[in-house]
Design an enzyme around this catalytic site. Sequence first.
Site, short mmCIF file in Angstrom:
data_model
loop_
_atom_site.label_atom_id
_atom_site.label_comp_id
_atom_site.label_asym_id
_atom_site.label_seq_id
_atom_site.Cartn_x
_atom_site.Cartn_y
_atom_site.Cartn_z
N HIS A 103 92.39 27.85 31.50
CA HIS A 103 92.83 28.96 32.37
C HIS A 103 94.23 28.65 32.90
O HIS A 103 94.50 27.53 33.31
CB HIS A 103 91.83 29.09 33.52
CG HIS A 103 91.96 30.39 34.28
ND1 HIS A 103 93.01 30.66 35.11
CD2 HIS A 103 91.16 31.47 34.33
CE1 HIS A 103 92.85 31.87 35.65
NE2 HIS A 103 91.73 32.38 35.18
N GLY A 123 100.94 20.61 43.16
CA GLY A 123 101.48 21.81 42.53
C GLY A 123 101.89 22.88 43.52
O GLY A 123 102.28 22.60 44.66
N GLY A 131 107.32 26.84 52.64
CA GLY A 131 107.21 25.45 52.20
C GLY A 131 108.46 24.96 51.50
O GLY A 131 109.48 25.66 51.45
#
Lengths: 297, 297
Positions: free
Chosen positions: B80, B170, B161
């Site tokens: 995925h 990630g 961020g």
Amino acid sequence: MKTLQCVPNFSEGRDPNFLRELQTVLARHPVKVLDLSMNKDHNRADATFLGAPEAVETAAMAVASRALELIDMRTHKGSHPRMGAVDVVPFVPMRGMTMAEAVEIARRFGRAFAKTQGIPVFFYEEACTSEARRSLADIRKGEYEGMPRKLQDPAWIVDAGPQQLNARSGVTAVSARMPLIAFNVNLHTDDVEVAKKIANAVRHVGGGLRFVRAIGLRLEDKGIVQVSMNLLNYHKTPIHRALELIKAEAARYGVLVKECELVGMIPIEALEEVASYYLQIPGFNSRQVIEYHLLPD
Amino acid sequence: MKTLQCVPNFSEGRDPNFLRELQTVLARHPVKVLDLSMNKDHNRADATFLGAPEAVETAAMAVASRALELIDMRTHKGSHPRMGAVDVVPFVPMRGMTMAEAVEIARRFGRAFAKTQGIPVFFYEEACTSEARRSLADIRKGEYEGMPRKLQDPAWIVDAGPQQLNARSGVTAVSARMPLIAFNVNLHTDDVEVAKKIANAVRHVGGGLRFVRAIGLRLEDKGIVQVSMNLLNYHKTPIHRALELIKAEAARYGVLVKECELVGMIPIEALEEVASYYLQIPGFNSRQVIEYHLLPD
């Protein structure tokens, strides 16, 4: 959480104070009132409330007792058949309840009501004590005015209370039953004979579907006709089957369905049958509805 | 009562302990967990929980923070597409909430998560800060391995961020969106080309319905084919319209619908559209469903 619904009908449809009195009484109990309404022609009111079984049973007793104080059947006239001030008290099992539990509550309520208020009580539908008393129409036949004679008939020994008319309050019928769905189908024609023929074809008494009651009538203001139905068991005779049968019968007159009306409330399970049929989802059930998981446990 | 749903997806689909950890964290919060599941091939897990907006926001932070501790993206492989340990965090407005409120919560969550955990965060779908970032596929393009380069592209300044990959965790995408309905239509044929052509005809990208994503595929064990759909907005593209269009397209191949499948959950409003269309009830709404009145206020 177990949920029970109660839909008592009272023989008073003209005095607005009456509904306020019912509301005041119900507000003292932890039940949710979904509807309180009256009809002048019928001279009749009905209340719909639900909640935990004990709360509903207690609230039903309180509201029925108050209605007895306010209504005098000796002066009552109205177009709807009736035999008592508290004419009918149906209990409807909802979430987490079986019909057997509702029957038990209906009978306990009926016996307590008969005893404390001195009212002859009959049990009908699922609460009936014999098949001859299943139908309300049979119990109510003769209406209030015919009750003195009916109560002398050995076939009509009461299920609870005195074997004698309470002239002021009449007779009360108590039942347990499934939720009833009122569903009307409006047809693109002004020919009321078409509606009547279709109604007769789909209803049980005319050879149609077992749990359908139906009449055909004209909607004067709209210039069209309607097949007006009560669906008495939406599991065994689901809405789609009645509607599709009406469409099939209407086709022989070249008539199409204009629109339909759902009067009042429907249980979510009846909606599931609709989705399951029309969307061809074999195993559809309410656990797939997000809101199901928001219901109190 | 306002209800918010959150459906975070995590890049771990093989360690059963992972789901237990999620469950332990969620159990500390007043939210209702509807689903926790993982897929080995995808190497991906997802959680579905709902409750009061504040509780859901807090629970989402707790569960996402725990997932960061457990997952290391540097060793992650799966079929995925993914770009982060906490890959996506969609918030879905349910009862009594507007999309604007869900967007506000999504962005607040995203900023707080980015700041406390040092993770680059993008907002997508209804929470997106520009149309170029509406689609998750665009944001995730390049996947985890491509993120270092993507974060150097001036077109991909993060919404919150650091502008730099956190190699262990990630990148995370946070959204607000409508409930998505997964609806599959099984066809009476073993010709997968028929399913593919129909899927292309009904889906937005092929010129079909705006809020439909669809693929055609073969169900090997059943010997038939399926049009598998995601309905992204059941108000504007309701289920019945997609299904009836599939039936109409299938007719050109002489193929009928065998049955359909609803995968996962559906909001009650989507069921109302079904009843309103097939039963021809123009004004049908959830207040006519008895269970609606059992929901907490």
